[in-house]
Structure formats: structure tokens, C-alpha cells
Design a protein around this motif. Structure first.
Motif, short mmCIF file in Angstrom:
data_model
loop_
_atom_site.label_atom_id
_atom_site.label_comp_id
_atom_site.label_asym_id
_atom_site.label_seq_id
_atom_site.Cartn_x
_atom_site.Cartn_y
_atom_site.Cartn_z
N ILE A 77 25.20 19.33 45.20
CA ILE A 77 26.32 19.53 44.29
C ILE A 77 27.31 20.51 44.90
N GLN A 78 28.56 20.09 44.93
CA GLN A 78 29.63 20.92 45.47
C GLN A 78 30.05 21.96 44.43
N ASP A 82 33.11 22.83 37.32
CA ASP A 82 32.12 22.22 36.42
C ASP A 82 30.72 22.23 37.05
N LEU A 83 30.44 23.25 37.85
CA LEU A 83 29.18 23.35 38.57
C LEU A 83 27.97 23.26 37.65
N GLN A 84 27.94 24.06 36.60
CA GLN A 84 26.77 24.04 35.71
C GLN A 84 26.59 22.67 35.06
N LYS A 85 27.68 22.06 34.67
CA LYS A 85 27.62 20.75 34.05
C LYS A 85 27.04 19.72 35.04
N PHE A 135 26.17 29.90 41.92
CA PHE A 135 26.94 30.51 40.85
C PHE A 135 27.86 31.61 41.39
N THR A 136 27.39 32.36 42.37
CA THR A 136 28.22 33.40 43.00
C THR A 136 29.41 32.75 43.71
N THR A 146 23.20 34.63 34.57
CA THR A 146 23.56 33.25 34.25
C THR A 146 22.54 32.28 34.84
N ALA A 147 22.07 32.57 36.05
CA ALA A 147 21.05 31.73 36.68
C ALA A 147 19.73 31.81 35.91
#
Length: 170
Positions: A77-78, A82-85, A135-136, A146-147
Motif C-alpha cells: 500500500i502506497q 487514505d492510507l488507513q482506509k 503512519f509516520t 494511532t498504530a
């Protein structure tokens, strides 16, 4: 086309691992036997021991494969807004495609054998570290917390799958 010995051997090992994941998911680590796994793989029990010295070693290999699958999917995942999604979608797809691996991981959290506990700790920590880095990189505030929340929700999702409680799914 004839397969060479190492290709056939590798294929057999993969078949045994796949059968092991299914059997462990259904029966649990303590109740499952190598005879059950051999029967599921349509091989003789001694043949299991050609590849794995013990039921514990087989469980560890299956567990490692399950954690590596998650790690691999998350790494693809790049980083974006919308990383978390994207990560949630990837994990939901893994739960659909590999539910027995989710069962295996969930079981591993409660197994007290030192080698299994250590493999579970190491694998989960590696996953946490990778998520924090993502996340960073995405500029998400407080990436460590958050993680932790993200992974805690994942564990809760595992429980909803294992306990067959879809009404509790996020």
C-alpha cells in the motif's frame, strides 16, 4: 512436463502448510495432531516429518506465513491520505480470502509454548513497527498511538470472525 524433485518437494511442503492451517483453525493447536494434518493433506503422517520436526514447528511455519501475508499486503500500500482506509480494505480482503489464517493468529495469542509465544510477539511487533513507519510517512498525528488503536481494532475484527459475530464488526 516433469517436475523436478525440489519443485515437487516445495509443492508438498506448501500443501502440508495449507492443510495445517485448516486443521489448526478447526481443532486448535493442542487438539490437532500431525495425523489429522497428514489426513487433510492426503499424505502419510511420517511424510509430515520429512518437512517439519514437530507439530510445534509446523504451527510456527503456518503462523509465520499468516503474519507475512499481512505484512506483505500492508507493504504494497502506497502512503497517501487514505492510507488507513486502504489498509483496512486490504485486511478485510485477507479476512475473506484467508479466514483460517486469522483463526490461527487469534489462537496464537493464547498459546503458552515459549517458541510460539516468541514468534507471535516478534511477528506482531514487526507488524506494529511497519504500521508506525507508514503512519509516520503519511504524516498521521501520533503515529505510535494511532498504530496501536489500528492494530487493536484489527484484533477485535479477528475476534468477530472467530466468534462468528459479524454484528460487532466495525
Amino acid at each position: 512436463m516433469k517436475e523436478n524433485g525440489s519443485t515437487t518437494s516445495q509443492t508438498r511442503k506448501e500443501e502440508i502448510l495449507k492443510a495445517a492451517v485448516q486443521v489448526f483453525a478447526r481443532l486448535g493447536f493442542y487438539k490437532a495432531t500431525t495425523a489429522d494434518i497428514a489426513a487433510s493433506a492426503s499424505i502419510s503422517q511420517p511424510y509430515v516429518f520429512k518437512f517439519f520436526k514437530s507439530k510445534e514447528e509446523l504451527f510456527l511455519a503456518a503462523l509465520e506465513e499468516a503474519f507475512e501475508r499481512i505484512q506483505s499486503e500492508f507493504e504494497k500500500i502506497q502512503v497517501g491520505e487514505d492510507l488507513q482506509k486502504q489498509m483496512i480494505s486490504a485486511y478485510e480482503q485477507l479476512m475473506i480470502d484467508f479466514p483460517d489464517e486469522i483463526h490461527l493468529q487469534t489462537q496464537a495469542f493464547g498459546i503458552s509454548e515459549p517458541s510460539i509465544r516468541q514468534k507471535t510477539q516478534e511477528s506482531f511487533l514487526q507488524l506494529y513497527i511497519m504500521v508506525v513507519k507508514k503512519f509516520t510517512s503519511a504524516g498521521i498525528p501520533d503515529p505510535e498511538m494511532t498504530a496501536k488503536v489500528f492494530l487493536a481494532k484489527g484484533i477485535f475484527c479477528n475476534l468477530t470472525l472467530v466468534l462468528d459475530l459479524p454484528e460487532l464488526k466495525f
